[in-house]
Structure formats: structure tokens, C-alpha cells
Design a protein around this motif. Sequence first.
Motif, mmCIF file in Angstrom:
data_model
loop_
_atom_site.group_PDB
_atom_site.id
_atom_site.type_symbol
_atom_site.label_atom_id
_atom_site.label_comp_id
_atom_site.label_asym_id
_atom_site.label_seq_id
_atom_site.Cartn_x
_atom_site.Cartn_y
_atom_site.Cartn_z
ATOM 1 N N SER A 1 44.208 47.754 39.723
ATOM 2 C CA SER A 1 42.921 48.121 39.117
ATOM 3 C C SER A 1 43.032 48.328 37.610
ATOM 4 C CB SER A 1 42.368 49.390 39.772
ATOM 5 O OG SER A 1 43.162 50.517 39.435
ATOM 6 N N CYS B 1 38.882 46.943 43.026
ATOM 7 C CA CYS B 1 39.635 45.780 42.535
ATOM 8 C C CYS B 1 38.852 44.491 42.759
ATOM 9 C CB CYS B 1 40.986 45.685 43.241
ATOM 10 S SG CYS B 1 42.202 46.905 42.715
ATOM 11 N N TRP C 1 37.424 41.981 39.860
ATOM 12 C CA TRP C 1 37.846 40.579 39.788
ATOM 13 C C TRP C 1 36.653 39.626 39.886
ATOM 14 C CZ3 TRP C 1 42.337 41.610 43.734
ATOM 15 C CH2 TRP C 1 43.377 42.285 43.053
#
Length: 196
Positions: free
Chosen positions: A139, A178, A182
Amino acid sequence: MSPPKIIVDSDEKEPNLNTKHTENIKKEAKNISEEILPVKKIKTNKNSQKNIDSDKFALDLIELMKSCYEKDLNKSKDNYEVQKIKHINEICNKLLNTKYQEKCLFHGCLDQIKIWLEPLPDRSLPNVVIKKNLLEVLSHMKNITRSDLLNSQVGKIVNFYSKNPRENMEIRRMAKNCVSKWKNMIIMEENEENGL
């Protein structure tokens, strides 16, 4: 007849070689030689040693992760993760070092993170300490690109954790963060490629 004798005048002085004329000739000769064969200055790349050090740092770290994983595989079921847990803090601190992070990504640290997050040989999931620390690292890594995710496939295992109903809420939340980060990064990269 005998050959004529050469008479040397003992009072005759030797020519003075340190005259201005001689000095001028030497200077001209030096200038000509420098024009014909210019002196090459060797430029030293100040970053070359730094690059070597960065590569070594990254490769040593990845080798440590591989070694821990392989040693744990050779242990009994109850000791699957002894080496990984022993070194998890050291590894995570190194992965978060922004000075070397780009080199770590280049040399495949995401591949090793993915392996560490995957189920163990008995199909159980890794220790919560390992999952929590590695998700925290993921992260905070700033240089991950879409290409890194595609090549390593680390996104698949993280996405699995984000949706696994048997996973504890903290791990699921970290994994979702995360995945969300992304997705936004991929959208931004695609927009830049399309000139948007």
C-alpha cells in the motif's frame, strides 16, 4: 699527404639552449602536439557506484526472501513460516526504503511478495503477521506500475484477500485499499497514454 687537422677554438662558447627562440619553438611544438593528439579527459560517472550499490541492495533482499521461503518449505508443517516471520520486519523495512524501491521492483520483489502471500503447501493461508506487513508494504510502495502488476500477478492474490469471507476484516480492508489504489493508478496511466 696527411689529412688536414681540425683546429678547435677552445675559446668558442657552446650555444645557449635556453634562449627565447628555443622556448618559442618548444611552445609551438607543444601546441601542435595537443592539436594533433588532444588530451582526453575521462569523465567518471558519479552515479555508477550508486547504481551498483542499489542493484546489490535489491538482489540481496530478493535472495533473502527466496532463502527464507525455501528454508521454511523444508521444515515440518508446524514450522512452515519460522524464517519468514523471523525476517519479516527487516524485509519490510528494506522494501519501504524509497532510495532502493525502484531497483527492488526492477529485480522482481513483487514476485517474491506474491509467493509469500500465497497459500502454504498444506493449503492454509500465511500467518497474519506476514499478510499484514506485506499488504502494508504494497500500500505504501510508490513506484508500482501497471506493467509491474501484470508481470508479477501480485494483484490476483491481493484481490483474493480483499474478497475472502474467511479473512479477518483488517486484512480484507488493507487488501481492498491496495486494489483500489492500483485501479486508480491504471486508469491514470491509460488516460496519459490516450492524452486525456
